[in-house]
Enzyme design. Structure first.
Site, PDB file in Angstrom:
ATOM      1  N   LYS A 106       0.839  -1.215   0.000  1.00 22.64           N
ATOM      2  CA  LYS A 106       0.000   0.000   0.000  1.00 22.64           C
ATOM      3  C   LYS A 106       0.868   1.257   0.000  1.00 22.64           C
ATOM      4  O   LYS A 106       0.659   2.163  -0.808  1.00 22.64           O
ATOM      5  CB  LYS A 106      -0.900  -0.009   1.242  1.00 22.64           C
ATOM      6  CG  LYS A 106      -1.617   1.300   1.488  1.00 22.64           C
ATOM      7  CD  LYS A 106      -2.529   1.247   2.703  1.00 22.64           C
ATOM      8  CE  LYS A 106      -1.874   1.688   3.988  1.00 22.64           C
ATOM      9  NZ  LYS A 106      -1.549   3.125   4.068  1.00 22.64           N
ATOM     10  N   ASN A 107       1.835   1.296   0.915  1.00 21.10           N
ATOM     11  CA  ASN A 107       2.598   2.536   1.072  1.00 21.10           C
ATOM     12  C   ASN A 107       3.573   2.770  -0.068  1.00 21.10           C
ATOM     13  O   ASN A 107       4.167   3.835  -0.162  1.00 21.10           O
ATOM     14  CB  ASN A 107       3.336   2.551   2.416  1.00 21.10           C
ATOM     15  CG  ASN A 107       2.360   2.776   3.564  1.00 21.10           C
ATOM     16  OD1 ASN A 107       1.196   3.094   3.346  1.00 21.10           O
ATOM     17  ND2 ASN A 107       2.839   2.600   4.788  1.00 21.10           N
ATOM     18  N   ARG A 145      -4.461  10.775   3.757  1.00 20.71           N
ATOM     19  CA  ARG A 145      -3.365  11.731   3.892  1.00 20.71           C
ATOM     20  C   ARG A 145      -2.302  11.540   2.820  1.00 20.71           C
ATOM     21  O   ARG A 145      -1.591  12.486   2.476  1.00 20.71           O
ATOM     22  CB  ARG A 145      -2.697  11.571   5.249  1.00 20.71           C
ATOM     23  CG  ARG A 145      -3.573  11.806   6.412  1.00 20.71           C
ATOM     24  CD  ARG A 145      -2.763  11.621   7.669  1.00 20.71           C
ATOM     25  NE  ARG A 145      -1.541  12.409   7.597  1.00 20.71           N
ATOM     26  CZ  ARG A 145      -1.428  13.633   8.074  1.00 20.71           C
ATOM     27  NH1 ARG A 145      -2.424  14.198   8.677  1.00 20.71           N
ATOM     28  NH2 ARG A 145      -0.292  14.301   7.946  1.00 20.71           N
ATOM     29  N   ASP A 196      -5.371  13.018  12.621  1.00 22.81           N
ATOM     30  CA  ASP A 196      -6.077  11.767  12.369  1.00 22.81           C
ATOM     31  C   ASP A 196      -6.083  10.946  13.632  1.00 22.81           C
ATOM     32  O   ASP A 196      -5.746  11.456  14.706  1.00 22.81           O
ATOM     33  CB  ASP A 196      -5.482  11.006  11.178  1.00 22.81           C
ATOM     34  CG  ASP A 196      -4.013  10.687  11.386  1.00 22.81           C
ATOM     35  OD1 ASP A 196      -3.575  10.679  12.535  1.00 22.81           O
ATOM     36  OD2 ASP A 196      -3.326  10.451  10.384  1.00 22.81           O
ATOM     37  N   ASP A 236       4.010   0.882  12.259  1.00 24.11           N
ATOM     38  CA  ASP A 236       2.826   0.195  11.738  1.00 24.11           C
ATOM     39  C   ASP A 236       2.710  -1.241  12.262  1.00 24.11           C
ATOM     40  O   ASP A 236       1.648  -1.850  12.175  1.00 24.11           O
ATOM     41  CB  ASP A 236       2.845   0.181  10.200  1.00 24.11           C
ATOM     42  CG  ASP A 236       2.553   1.563   9.627  1.00 24.11           C
ATOM     43  OD1 ASP A 236       2.127   2.444  10.384  1.00 24.11           O
ATOM     44  OD2 ASP A 236       2.757   1.751   8.409  1.00 24.11           O
TER      45      ASP A 236
HETATM   46  C1  UD1 Z   1       4.323   6.832   6.372  1.00 28.85           C
HETATM   47  C2  UD1 Z   1       3.358   5.688   6.203  1.00 28.85           C
HETATM   48  C3  UD1 Z   1       2.791   5.249   7.545  1.00 28.85           C
HETATM   49  C4  UD1 Z   1       3.912   4.960   8.520  1.00 28.85           C
HETATM   50  C5  UD1 Z   1       4.891   6.123   8.590  1.00 28.85           C
HETATM   51  C6  UD1 Z   1       6.104   5.857   9.450  1.00 28.85           C
HETATM   52  C7  UD1 Z   1       2.388   6.073   4.035  1.00 28.85           C
HETATM   53  C8  UD1 Z   1       1.159   6.380   3.254  1.00 28.85           C
HETATM   54  N1  UD1 Z   1       2.267   6.100   5.347  1.00 28.85           N
HETATM   55  O1  UD1 Z   1       3.594   7.945   6.893  1.00 28.85           O
HETATM   56  O2  UD1 Z   1       2.002   4.080   7.343  1.00 28.85           O
HETATM   57  O3  UD1 Z   1       3.358   4.750   9.806  1.00 28.85           O
HETATM   58  O4  UD1 Z   1       5.365   6.450   7.275  1.00 28.85           O
HETATM   59  O5  UD1 Z   1       6.760   4.710   9.027  1.00 28.85           O
HETATM   60  O6  UD1 Z   1       3.420   5.765   3.476  1.00 28.85           O
HETATM   61  N2  UD1 Z   1       6.654  14.513  10.810  1.00 28.85           N
HETATM   62  C9  UD1 Z   1       6.746  15.849  11.106  1.00 28.85           C
HETATM   63  N3  UD1 Z   1       6.753  16.745  10.063  1.00 28.85           N
HETATM   64  C10 UD1 Z   1       6.707  16.366   8.768  1.00 28.85           C
HETATM   65  C11 UD1 Z   1       6.604  14.987   8.467  1.00 28.85           C
HETATM   66  C12 UD1 Z   1       6.582  14.081   9.522  1.00 28.85           C
HETATM   67  O7  UD1 Z   1       6.820  16.256  12.264  1.00 28.85           O
HETATM   68  O8  UD1 Z   1       6.749  17.227   7.869  1.00 28.85           O
HETATM   69  C13 UD1 Z   1       6.648  13.527  11.916  1.00 28.85           C
HETATM   70  C14 UD1 Z   1       5.304  12.781  12.023  1.00 28.85           C
HETATM   71  O9  UD1 Z   1       4.398  13.515  12.793  1.00 28.85           O
HETATM   72  C15 UD1 Z   1       5.739  11.500  12.679  1.00 28.85           C
HETATM   73  C16 UD1 Z   1       7.121  11.239  12.087  1.00 28.85           C
HETATM   74  O10 UD1 Z   1       7.573  12.496  11.614  1.00 28.85           O
HETATM   75  O11 UD1 Z   1       5.876  11.678  14.068  1.00 28.85           O
HETATM   76  C17 UD1 Z   1       7.139  10.209  10.975  1.00 28.85           C
HETATM   77  O12 UD1 Z   1       6.276  10.592   9.939  1.00 28.85           O
HETATM   78  P1  UD1 Z   1       6.514  10.170   8.409  1.00 28.85           P
HETATM   79  O13 UD1 Z   1       7.704   9.277   8.318  1.00 28.85           O
HETATM   80  O14 UD1 Z   1       6.494  11.396   7.595  1.00 28.85           O
HETATM   81  O15 UD1 Z   1       5.217   9.298   8.121  1.00 28.85           O
HETATM   82  P2  UD1 Z   1       4.223   9.397   6.889  1.00 28.85           P
HETATM   83  O16 UD1 Z   1       5.007   9.593   5.626  1.00 28.85           O
HETATM   84  O17 UD1 Z   1       3.121  10.344   7.196  1.00 28.85           O
END
Ligand code: UD1
Length: 416
Positions: free
Chosen positions: A22-23, A93, A117, A305
């Site tokens: 999925k991701n 998202r 979320d 996850d």
């Molecule tokens: C992706 C995955 C999700 C998984 C996550 C971490 C997808 C669609 N989703 O989510 O299933 O749980 O990686 O492995 O691929 N953060 C910030 N600022 C930002 C971006 C992130 O503070 O601009 C923080 C987030 O709040 C979180 C952490 O960084 O605490 C990790 O987030 P991130 O790795 O970006 O996860 P996603 O890409 O949203």
């Protein structure tokens, strides 16, 4: 699926096919925006998040179709409206992944700002700051991120944290920027390597994806490609945890042991036997799991996850486990549901103490998100009596045919 009803029975036995990730596929779909042409993506999971992403692409002006059950075609030849509206971003998202690709192709993008979320705030400040460093001008207006960059320019971007989404957005934007972009402290997830393979096939020049330094040399032209999505490691992890609860022997066809390395070791410490197999990953669980400590970290650490499913399994382990969630501090709502099933879990900040009980007890429970739902399925297999999981539609977001796949290995599960 509205409800999933699980009645635990005997050991599971047989094979479960593992779908495309999925991701990964959601980001590959975003990457089709980069250039006109007709893309073919194989091994696409039939899950509702893919449908939402397809709707987002259609809203932009692309044409999405299915050549067969798991082969998607995306025609990105027509004009593109660089705008992802609120109702789509709110549903999923991951549509924020369109930001970098739209900027690269159209020089502008308007994406509804995602809200919070079920596992708390998920800011995208790193995505936006990185794009600004590539020369984009970004403002938030009436709940929409408006980004403009007639020409993106390569730059050195040091991420504060190895964010998966920020790494992907910057990688996509940089493919067509002028000059060289270096992303430091990049996320190293296998899905990022898959995205890089996809765009490299398109003619991009990305080096180092899968490591913490990703270098992208911008090119003027890209072309459409055919590509097969890597297997879903979170889906594989889910069936491993279910096996741990139900016991038995499974082959997860198509899964990649290398992507699951630390998880396999952790489950091994809990008493399961897991090995790479020519056809996928073989696993066996014979006794009650043993308590272990676990902390989530960016890849190659134990993925956030996986944690809900691991906690469900540890709730019936012999002994007390300590768990730490380092990525999403608010991701604990499923704990209350596990407690309703008799689990003994204490949450302190982002730490948990899980005191293993002999058996859980089946109950009506509610899934709050995809992995929370998966945790409840694991718990249901570790319970006495019937469990009804409400709001099971969350499972459809990330798991293709979960009920059928479990029934095929001997489980008594019904979806309705
Ligand atoms: C992706 C995955 C999700 C998984 C996550 C971490 C997808 C669609 N989703 O989510 O299933 O749980 O990686 O492995 O691929 N953060 C910030 N600022 C930002 C971006 C992130 O503070 O601009 C923080 C987030 O709040 C979180 C952490 O960084 O605490 C990790 O987030 P991130 O790795 O970006 O996860 P996603 O890409 O949203």
């Amino acid at each position: 699926m509205d409800q999933m009803i699980v009645r635990p029975g005997g050991a599971l036995q047989g094979e479960i096919p593992i779908s495309g990730a999925k991701n990964s596929v959601l980001k590959l779909m975003a990457a089709t925006v980069l250039t006109p042409g007709r893309f073919v993506i194989r091994n696409v999971p039939r899950i509702s998040d893919v449908d939402w992403m397809a709707d987002s692409l259609v809203a932009l002006g692309l044409v999405v179709d299915w050549a067969d059950e798991h082969t998607m075609t995306v025609d990105a030849t027509g004009d593109i409206t660089p705008e992802a509206p609120y109702h789509l971003v709110e549903q999923m998202r991951a549509s924020t992944a369109l930001l970098g690709a739209l900027l690269a192709r159209c020089g502008e993008a308007r994406i509804a700002m995602p809200g919070g979320d079920d596992f708390g705030d998920r800011p995208i400040d790193m995505h936006l700051r990185g794009l600004e460093e590539l020369g984009a001008e970004i403002e938030l207006s009436h709940g929409t991120i408006v980004a403009k960059a007639p020409r993106l320019t390569g730059a050195r971007v040091v991420l504060e944290y190895p964010s998966v989404g920020a790494t992907e957005n910057l990688l996509l934007a940089a493919t067509r920027a002028e000059g060289v972009t270096v992303i430091e402290n990049a996320a190293r997830e296998p899905e990022i390597a898959d995205l890089a393979a996809f765009v490299n096939r398109m003619g991009a020049r990305v080096v180092g994806a899968g490591s913490s330094t990703v270098t992208i040399t911008g090119v003027d032209e890209l072309h459409s490609v055919e590509h097969e999505v890597i297997p879903d490691r979170v889906e594989a992890a889910t069936y491993l945890a279910i096996l741990g609860a139900a016991r038995g022997e499974l082959l997860l066809r198509g899964a990649r042991h290398g992507d699951l390395h630390l998880l396999a070791r952790k489950l091994g410490d809990m008493g399961m036997r897991i090995s790479p197999d020519a056809a996928g990953v073989w696993a066996m669980a014979t006794g009650r799991p043993v308590a272990v400590d676990v902390a989530t970290l960016p890849y190659p650490g134990i993925a956030t996850d996986y944690l809900p499913m691991l906690i469900a399994l540890l709730s019936v382990a012999d002994g007390t486990s300590f768990a730490t969630e380092n990525l999403f501090q608010g991701r604990f709502r499923y704990v209350g549901e596990l407690t309703r099933m008799g689990a003994n879990i204490r949450v302190e900040g982002h730490h948990m103490a899980v005191r293993g009980v002999e058996r859980l007890s089946g109950a009506p429970v509610r899934a709050f998100d995809i992995r929370a739902g998966a945790a409840l399925v694991v718990a249901a297999f570790a319970a006495e009596g019937e469990t009804t999981i409400h709001d099971a539609h969350h499972l459809d977001r990330g798991y293709e045919a979960m009920v059928g796949r479990l029934v095929a290995v001997g489980a008594d599960v019904v979806g309705r």
